[in-house]
Write an enzyme that holds these catalytic residues in place. Structure first.
Site, PDB file in Angstrom:
ATOM      1  N   ASN A   1       0.856  -1.185   0.000  1.00  0.00           N
ATOM      2  CA  ASN A   1       0.000   0.000   0.000  1.00  0.00           C
ATOM      3  C   ASN A   1       0.887   1.229   0.000  1.00  0.00           C
ATOM      4  O   ASN A   1       1.988   1.195   0.542  1.00  0.00           O
ATOM      5  CB  ASN A   1      -0.843   0.035   1.278  1.00  0.00           C
ATOM      6  CG  ASN A   1      -2.026  -0.894   1.208  1.00  0.00           C
ATOM      7  OD1 ASN A   1      -2.565  -1.146   0.133  1.00  0.00           O
ATOM      8  ND2 ASN A   1      -2.447  -1.394   2.340  1.00  0.00           N
TER       9      ASN A   1
ATOM     10  N   LYS B   1     -15.255  -2.412  13.805  1.00  0.00           N
ATOM     11  CA  LYS B   1     -14.091  -2.932  14.547  1.00  0.00           C
ATOM     12  C   LYS B   1     -14.284  -2.795  16.060  1.00  0.00           C
ATOM     13  O   LYS B   1     -13.429  -3.200  16.828  1.00  0.00           O
ATOM     14  CB  LYS B   1     -12.825  -2.184  14.098  1.00  0.00           C
ATOM     15  CG  LYS B   1     -12.462  -2.450  12.644  1.00  0.00           C
ATOM     16  CD  LYS B   1     -11.232  -1.655  12.203  1.00  0.00           C
ATOM     17  CE  LYS B   1     -11.126  -1.597  10.689  1.00  0.00           C
ATOM     18  NZ  LYS B   1     -10.066  -2.444  10.147  1.00  0.00           N
TER      19      LYS B   1
ATOM     20  N   LYS C   1     -16.348   2.128  10.118  1.00  0.00           N
ATOM     21  CA  LYS C   1     -15.183   1.333  10.539  1.00  0.00           C
ATOM     22  C   LYS C   1     -15.095   1.258  12.050  1.00  0.00           C
ATOM     23  O   LYS C   1     -14.757   0.228  12.617  1.00  0.00           O
ATOM     24  CB  LYS C   1     -13.908   2.009  10.025  1.00  0.00           C
ATOM     25  CG  LYS C   1     -13.416   1.374   8.771  1.00  0.00           C
ATOM     26  CD  LYS C   1     -12.222   2.057   8.201  1.00  0.00           C
ATOM     27  CE  LYS C   1     -12.301   1.836   6.704  1.00  0.00           C
ATOM     28  NZ  LYS C   1     -11.257   2.464   5.973  1.00  0.00           N
TER      29      LYS C   1
HETATM   30  O1  C5P Z   1     -10.437  -1.685   7.420  1.00  0.00           O
HETATM   31  P1  C5P Z   1      -9.500  -0.589   7.107  1.00  0.00           P
HETATM   32  O2  C5P Z   1      -8.181  -1.079   6.550  1.00  0.00           O
HETATM   33  O3  C5P Z   1     -10.032   0.479   6.244  1.00  0.00           O
HETATM   34  O4  C5P Z   1      -9.233   0.091   8.524  1.00  0.00           O
HETATM   35  C1  C5P Z   1      -8.163   0.925   8.789  1.00  0.00           C
HETATM   36  C2  C5P Z   1      -7.721   0.734  10.208  1.00  0.00           C
HETATM   37  O5  C5P Z   1      -7.623  -0.648  10.543  1.00  0.00           O
HETATM   38  C3  C5P Z   1      -6.321   1.265  10.460  1.00  0.00           C
HETATM   39  O6  C5P Z   1      -6.239   1.651  11.805  1.00  0.00           O
HETATM   40  C4  C5P Z   1      -5.453   0.053  10.167  1.00  0.00           C
HETATM   41  O7  C5P Z   1      -4.184   0.145  10.790  1.00  0.00           O
HETATM   42  C5  C5P Z   1      -6.283  -1.072  10.730  1.00  0.00           C
HETATM   43  N1  C5P Z   1      -6.123  -2.357  10.035  1.00  0.00           N
HETATM   44  C6  C5P Z   1      -5.552  -3.444  10.671  1.00  0.00           C
HETATM   45  N2  C5P Z   1      -5.433  -4.654  10.043  1.00  0.00           N
HETATM   46  C7  C5P Z   1      -5.907  -4.805   8.792  1.00  0.00           C
HETATM   47  C8  C5P Z   1      -6.512  -3.742   8.124  1.00  0.00           C
HETATM   48  C9  C5P Z   1      -6.593  -2.529   8.767  1.00  0.00           C
HETATM   49  O8  C5P Z   1      -5.096  -3.284  11.822  1.00  0.00           O
HETATM   50  N3  C5P Z   1      -5.791  -5.979   8.214  1.00  0.00           N
END
Ligand code: C5P
Length: 395
Positions: free
Chosen positions: A209, A341, A337
């Site tokens: 990314n 989460k 989100k």
């Molecule tokens: O789900 P998304 O990637 O959009 O969410 C972003 C948040 O979730 C950020 O805080 C990122 O560090 C965390 N994240 C994570 N593990 C993942 C995907 C995202 O800890 N596999």
């Protein structure tokens, strides 16, 4: 300009590291501090006052009988105007005199007469440093509330190797900057992720990314400056860990997940800033894929674990903070989100506002509502985020 408006008296004592104090004057000035240099007689044998005068833009004081102060009280006037006194390098002799409250030159008199904090960066030969007398003096100064910066270990000017080297000017600058930051996370353990992850396709190719890691590293630094013990589980980025931050290097999301989960139960706060790849390659090749292997490579993807959601689901787990980088609909996506989460706080930013640069625009979403922060350098936003977290955990 993190020291804008701060008045710092820099005391320089007799040691070869006095030449590094010249760089420190420049670095402090660059951050907006007004620096007033005071030297011991011994220091003038290593570097002339003119050097510091040119770098600080102020006359240097060396003598307690200096006639330039109208009231002949340089020792009082100089320290009264200061936010702190930093002595770098601090010789064994200076530490001994300061520990015993002697006032036999301008600098020690000023130190004794001060009503502001004192920070000292010892610099001396390793035997002088290890000598019980020096250790006693340093312990006494620490007990009296003096902040001791270093010393570092390594090769010394005399050719010997050991403890007693002055910290580098950049390290002293960071310590002085941190000194002024309110310790809102004192005693807390912060675990963080930052940077991108890299998911191998073969030994030389992968899926990643776009993430410079700057925002995460700024948050790690701000948490450390606020007094937390910080562990930063970091994907590949192009810079060093902030001073005092314990960095664990990882490459893939699975490695990041493993390193985080091994430490999460012991943490008070978890901040997920990393741009974790949502998918990894299920059929990563052991050897480099070749064009003439025949046909287009078939890359099968498999979903990565959600590190933040897994930490948030721990019973009695840490206070969890997420980040949401979106290209549109910031509030709706960030709030969704946060709910999915099950985390109490998420910091949202629009990709076009912050990617790769030094500045950003953050909006914080928590149970109490939406808190937009003014656009600012990432270092400033990181500090505001840390203060917001501190408020929520003590609420
Ligand atoms: O789900 P998304 O990637 O959009 O969410 C972003 C948040 O979730 C950020 O805080 C990122 O560090 C965390 N994240 C994570 N593990 C993942 C995907 C995202 O800890 N596999």
């Amino acid at each position: 300009m993190e020291l804008q408006g701060k008045r710092i008296v820099l005391g320089v004592t007799g040691g070869i590291a006095a030449y590094k104090a010249a760089e420190l004057v420049r670095l402090l000035g660059k951050q907006g501090a007004e620096v007033q240099v005071a030297m011991t007689e011994g220091a003038t044998h290593f570097v002339t006052p003119t050097t510091y005068q040119a770098l600080s833009g102020r006359p240097v004081f060396t003598d307690q009988w200096d006639a330039r102060m109208p009231n002949a009280m340089a020792h009082i006037d100089l320290s009264r105007q200061a936010d702190c006194i930093v002595v770098a390098p601090a010789s064994a002799d200076f530490l001994a005199r300061a520990a015993h409250g002697l006032a036999d030159d301008l600098l020690t008199t000023m130190v004794l007469a001060r009503d502001c904090p004192l920070l000292v960066a010892p610099a001396m030969n390793r035997q002088m440093w290890e000598n019980p007398a020096t250790q006693r003096n340093v312990a006494q100064l620490a007990a009296d509330g003096v902040t001791i910066l270093g010393p570092a270990s390594g090769e010394q000017a005399c050719g010997e190797v050991g403890a007693g080297r002055m910290l580098e000017p950049e390290e002293i600058l960071e310590a002085v900057t941190a000194f002024f930051v309110p310790k809102v996370l004192a005693g807390r353990k912060v675990l963080m992720t930052a940077g991108p992850t890299f998911e191998a396709i073969d030994p030389v190719r992968g899926i990643t990314n776009l993430s410079s890691g700057r925002m995460g590293y700024a948050v790690a630094r701000a948490a450390r400056q606020a007094g937390a013990a910080v562990t930063l589980v970091s994907g590949p980025v192009g810079f060093d860990a902030p001073q005092g931050v314990d960095r664990v290097n990882v490459r893939s999301a699975l490695d990041m997940h493993g390193e985080v989960m091994a430490r999460a139960a012991a943490a008070d706060i978890f901040i997920g800033v990393a741009a974790v790849a949502d998918y990894r390659v299920a059929n990563a090749a052991e050897h480099k894929l070749k064009k003439d292997d025949g046909g287009l490579p078939q890359i099968a993807l498999i979903e990565n674990p959600d590190i933040l959601a897994d930490v948030a689901a721990l019973p009695n787990g840490p206070f969890c903070v997420g980040f949401a980088a979106e290209s549109r609909n910031l509030e709706a996506y960030a709030q969704a989100k946060r709910r999915k989460k099950k985390i109490p706080l998420i910091a949202g930013n629009l990709i076009q506002d912050g990617f790769g640069g030094d500045d950003n625009r953050l909006v914080l979403f928590d149970d109490r509502g939406t808190h937009p922060l003014a656009p600012a350098p990432k270092s400033v936003l990181a500090r505001q985020l840390v203060e917001h977290i501190a408020q929520l955990i003590t609420y």
